[in-house]
Design a protein around this motif. Structure first.
Motif, PDB file in Angstrom:
ATOM      1  N   HIS A 127       0.787  -1.163  -0.049  1.00 35.32           N
ATOM      2  CA  HIS A 127       0.116   0.104  -0.173  1.00 35.32           C
ATOM      3  C   HIS A 127       0.964   1.147  -0.110  1.00 35.32           C
ATOM      4  O   HIS A 127       1.207   1.713   1.148  1.00 35.32           O
ATOM      5  N   ASN A 128       1.437   1.665  -1.256  1.00 37.00           N
ATOM      6  CA  ASN A 128       2.401   2.813  -0.963  1.00 37.00           C
ATOM      7  C   ASN A 128       1.783   4.191  -0.824  1.00 37.00           C
ATOM      8  O   ASN A 128       2.597   5.126  -0.414  1.00 37.00           O
ATOM      9  N   ASN A 129       0.407   4.213  -0.806  1.00 41.10           N
ATOM     10  CA  ASN A 129      -0.232   5.639  -0.687  1.00 41.10           C
ATOM     11  C   ASN A 129      -0.072   5.477   0.688  1.00 41.10           C
ATOM     12  O   ASN A 129      -0.452   6.808   1.493  1.00 41.10           O
ATOM     13  N   TRP A 130       0.248   4.742   1.754  1.00 45.09           N
ATOM     14  CA  TRP A 130       0.190   4.957   3.061  1.00 45.09           C
ATOM     15  C   TRP A 130       1.570   5.934   3.424  1.00 45.09           C
ATOM     16  O   TRP A 130       1.361   6.410   5.112  1.00 45.09           O
ATOM     17  N   SER A 131       2.473   6.166   2.803  1.00 47.51           N
ATOM     18  CA  SER A 131       3.538   7.039   3.211  1.00 47.51           C
ATOM     19  C   SER A 131       3.422   8.540   3.263  1.00 47.51           C
ATOM     20  O   SER A 131       4.200   9.212   3.781  1.00 47.51           O
ATOM     21  N   TRP A 132       1.949   8.681   2.909  1.00 47.29           N
ATOM     22  CA  TRP A 132       1.502  10.114   3.170  1.00 47.29           C
ATOM     23  C   TRP A 132       1.502  10.413   4.754  1.00 47.29           C
ATOM     24  O   TRP A 132       1.737  11.809   5.159  1.00 47.29           O
ATOM     25  N   MET A 133       1.269   9.431   5.230  1.00 51.10           N
ATOM     26  CA  MET A 133       0.972   9.732   7.001  1.00 51.10           C
ATOM     27  C   MET A 133       2.328  10.130   7.697  1.00 51.10           C
ATOM     28  O   MET A 133       2.456  10.974   8.514  1.00 51.10           O
ATOM     29  N   PRO A 134       3.585   9.366   7.590  1.00 48.87           N
ATOM     30  CA  PRO A 134       4.746   9.965   8.178  1.00 48.87           C
ATOM     31  C   PRO A 134       4.963  11.191   7.662  1.00 48.87           C
ATOM     32  O   PRO A 134       5.661  11.958   8.196  1.00 48.87           O
ATOM     33  N   PHE A 135       4.670  11.377   6.313  1.00 49.77           N
ATOM     34  CA  PHE A 135       5.262  12.578   5.615  1.00 49.77           C
ATOM     35  C   PHE A 135       4.459  13.744   6.216  1.00 49.77           C
ATOM     36  O   PHE A 135       5.161  14.863   7.003  1.00 49.77           O
ATOM     37  N   ILE A 136       3.230  13.727   6.593  1.00 49.44           N
ATOM     38  CA  ILE A 136       2.407  14.551   7.271  1.00 49.44           C
ATOM     39  C   ILE A 136       3.014  14.737   8.767  1.00 49.44           C
ATOM     40  O   ILE A 136       3.174  15.972   9.130  1.00 49.44           O
ATOM     41  N   LEU A 137       3.108  13.611   9.354  1.00 54.25           N
ATOM     42  CA  LEU A 137       3.452  13.783  10.679  1.00 54.25           C
ATOM     43  C   LEU A 137       5.014  14.464  10.989  1.00 54.25           C
ATOM     44  O   LEU A 137       5.081  15.445  11.988  1.00 54.25           O
ATOM     45  N   ILE A 138       5.874  14.312  10.081  1.00 53.46           N
ATOM     46  CA  ILE A 138       7.170  14.754  10.011  1.00 53.46           C
ATOM     47  C   ILE A 138       7.405  16.189   9.805  1.00 53.46           C
ATOM     48  O   ILE A 138       7.796  16.962  10.566  1.00 53.46           O
ATOM     49  N   MET A 139       6.327  16.606   8.750  1.00 52.12           N
ATOM     50  CA  MET A 139       6.309  18.093   8.379  1.00 52.12           C
ATOM     51  C   MET A 139       5.653  18.662   9.387  1.00 52.12           C
ATOM     52  O   MET A 139       6.131  19.707   9.788  1.00 52.12           O
ATOM     53  N   ALA A 140       4.754  18.178   9.979  1.00 47.62           N
ATOM     54  CA  ALA A 140       3.854  19.033  11.146  1.00 47.62           C
ATOM     55  C   ALA A 140       4.875  19.285  12.439  1.00 47.62           C
ATOM     56  O   ALA A 140       4.894  20.333  12.654  1.00 47.62           O
ATOM     57  N   ILE A 141       5.713  18.272  12.782  1.00 42.57           N
ATOM     58  CA  ILE A 141       6.518  18.528  13.760  1.00 42.57           C
ATOM     59  C   ILE A 141       7.680  19.431  13.539  1.00 42.57           C
ATOM     60  O   ILE A 141       8.043  20.098  14.363  1.00 42.57           O
ATOM     61  N   SER A 142       8.080  19.297  12.455  1.00 40.72           N
ATOM     62  CA  SER A 142       9.165  19.885  12.021  1.00 40.72           C
ATOM     63  C   SER A 142       9.006  21.518  11.985  1.00 40.72           C
ATOM     64  O   SER A 142       9.556  22.330  12.567  1.00 40.72           O
ATOM     65  N   LEU A 143       7.726  21.931  11.164  1.00 43.85           N
ATOM     66  CA  LEU A 143       7.427  23.172  11.244  1.00 43.85           C
ATOM     67  C   LEU A 143       7.001  23.821  12.325  1.00 43.85           C
ATOM     68  O   LEU A 143       7.281  24.891  12.601  1.00 43.85           O
ATOM     69  N   VAL A 144       6.082  23.153  13.172  1.00 47.48           N
ATOM     70  CA  VAL A 144       5.758  23.701  14.411  1.00 47.48           C
ATOM     71  C   VAL A 144       6.804  23.941  15.414  1.00 47.48           C
ATOM     72  O   VAL A 144       7.019  24.860  16.086  1.00 47.48           O
ATOM     73  N   SER A 145       7.796  22.888  15.420  1.00 54.50           N
ATOM     74  CA  SER A 145       8.897  22.984  16.360  1.00 54.50           C
ATOM     75  C   SER A 145       9.925  24.235  15.926  1.00 54.50           C
ATOM     76  O   SER A 145      10.246  25.072  16.819  1.00 54.50           O
ATOM     77  N   GLN A 146      10.096  24.519  14.665  1.00 54.34           N
ATOM     78  CA  GLN A 146      10.660  25.795  14.024  1.00 54.34           C
ATOM     79  C   GLN A 146      10.057  26.959  14.629  1.00 54.34           C
ATOM     80  O   GLN A 146      10.777  27.956  14.871  1.00 54.34           O
ATOM     81  N   TYR A 147       8.618  26.962  14.318  1.00 56.39           N
ATOM     82  CA  TYR A 147       7.874  28.231  14.550  1.00 56.39           C
ATOM     83  C   TYR A 147       7.942  28.503  15.968  1.00 56.39           C
ATOM     84  O   TYR A 147       8.367  29.705  16.354  1.00 56.39           O
ATOM     85  N   LEU A 148       8.024  27.753  16.883  1.00 58.53           N
ATOM     86  CA  LEU A 148       8.072  27.996  18.204  1.00 58.53           C
ATOM     87  C   LEU A 148       9.398  28.489  18.812  1.00 58.53           C
ATOM     88  O   LEU A 148       9.558  29.362  19.595  1.00 58.53           O
ATOM     89  N   TYR A 149      10.381  27.646  18.248  1.00 60.64           N
ATOM     90  CA  TYR A 149      11.591  28.148  18.456  1.00 60.64           C
ATOM     91  C   TYR A 149      12.226  29.540  18.101  1.00 60.64           C
ATOM     92  O   TYR A 149      12.518  30.416  18.925  1.00 60.64           O
ATOM     93  N   VAL A 150      11.788  29.750  16.859  1.00 63.26           N
ATOM     94  CA  VAL A 150      12.028  31.158  16.430  1.00 63.26           C
ATOM     95  C   VAL A 150      11.442  32.314  17.060  1.00 63.26           C
ATOM     96  O   VAL A 150      11.842  33.366  17.436  1.00 63.26           O
ATOM     97  N   ASN A 151      10.067  32.216  17.454  1.00 63.49           N
ATOM     98  CA  ASN A 151       9.341  33.136  18.425  1.00 63.49           C
ATOM     99  C   ASN A 151       9.781  33.238  19.783  1.00 63.49           C
ATOM    100  O   ASN A 151       9.155  33.814  20.539  1.00 63.49           O
ATOM    101  N   PHE A 152      10.484  32.027  20.312  1.00 66.60           N
ATOM    102  CA  PHE A 152      11.078  31.974  21.609  1.00 66.60           C
ATOM    103  C   PHE A 152      12.195  32.611  22.053  1.00 66.60           C
ATOM    104  O   PHE A 152      12.572  33.196  22.805  1.00 66.60           O
ATOM    105  N   VAL A 153      13.301  32.274  21.030  1.00 67.66           N
ATOM    106  CA  VAL A 153      14.687  32.686  21.132  1.00 67.66           C
ATOM    107  C   VAL A 153      14.970  33.921  21.431  1.00 67.66           C
ATOM    108  O   VAL A 153      14.166  34.890  20.571  1.00 67.66           O
ATOM    109  N   ASP A 154      15.811  34.384  22.206  1.00 69.08           N
ATOM    110  CA  ASP A 154      16.388  35.886  22.349  1.00 69.08           C
ATOM    111  C   ASP A 154      17.129  35.929  20.947  1.00 69.08           C
ATOM    112  O   ASP A 154      18.090  35.632  20.717  1.00 69.08           O
TER     113      ASP A 154
END
Length: 234
Positions: free
Chosen positions: A28-55
């Motif tokens: 079921h090769n269409n299943w790979s959308w799931m890790p793509f979405i999860l990885i992108m979500a945590i990556s983008l959210v973490s970068q957004y939070l860090y940049v808005n937090f750091v001095d």
């Protein structure tokens, strides 16, 4: 073998029973959308939070210090780049496109490395989807990193806080150290991903465990050895 019936189950079982996951993903090769979405979500959210937090002023000074000797004019020019808005855009764009490119390169490599398999049935797009499953450990450590960031009171904190399983975070390597980037790259997820790749290649080909492990680890052994040698010499 353990049966995996849906992509949500696969995202859970990849950490505990990867053989069954790779068997199911191969069907079921269409299943790979799931890790793509999860990885992108945590990556983008973490970068957004860090940049808005750091001095941001401290962050700029640390990056300038890491460049070595610079003229006052060069320092001012570089400091002008480090606005919160510019850093946010560069961080988010990098977090989105870098893993896409890296996984594409990895898919090309594995596709070529497995061409000699007599039962070769998987092409580039299959291996590209495969690559995202190898990155799932980053979701776990990324969540831990976000939690650490949210609970810290110090705004003068290095990006390594988002990589709590990295050598850079564990050894508290400062941002102005030439070893900082290397320390960030050497992390638990790297070895976990190599293990998952070994399992997956074994599942998708007729190769032995030894040959699969060699294919899975070879690019990292080469890249990190050259990187380590360059740091030691220069």
């Amino acid at each position: 073998m353990h049966n995996v019936s849906n992509p949500f189950q696969a995202c859970n079982d990849i950490f505990f029973k990867p053989n069954g996951v790779f068997k199911a993903v191969g069907e079921h090769n269409n299943w790979s959308w799931m890790p793509f979405i999860l990885i992108m979500a945590i990556s983008l959210v973490s970068q957004y939070l860090y940049v808005n937090f750091v001095d941001i002023e401290w962050f700029a000074e640390m990056n300038i210090a890491a460049q070595g000797d610079m003229s006052p004019a060069e320092e001012e020019q570089m400091k002008a780049f480090f606005t919160r808005s510019a850093l946010l855009w560069s961080s988010v764009i990098g977090a989105f496109f870098i893993p896409i490119v890296i996984n594409a390169v990895y898919a090309v490599y594995v596709n070529l490395a497995t061409r000699s398999d007599d039962s070769h049935v998987f092409g580039f797009t299959d291996w590209y989807g495969f690559a995202w499953w190898l990155s799932m450990p980053y979701v776990l450590t990324g969540l831990v990193g976000v939690a650490l960031l949210l609970f810290t009171g110090d705004h003068q904190v290095a990006p390594s806080i988002l990589s709590p399983a990295s050598l850079g975070f564990i050894a508290s390597i400062p941002m102005d150290s030439p070893w900082y980037a290397f320390g960030q790259a050497v992390r638990l997820e790297l070895f976990w991903g190599i293990y998952l790749a070994t399992v997956g290649i074994t599942q998708w080909t007729s190769f032995s465990l030894k040959k699969s492990a060699l294919i899975a680890s070879a690019p990292y052994l080469i890249i990190y050895s050259i990187w380590l040698l360059a740091l030691a010499v220069f």
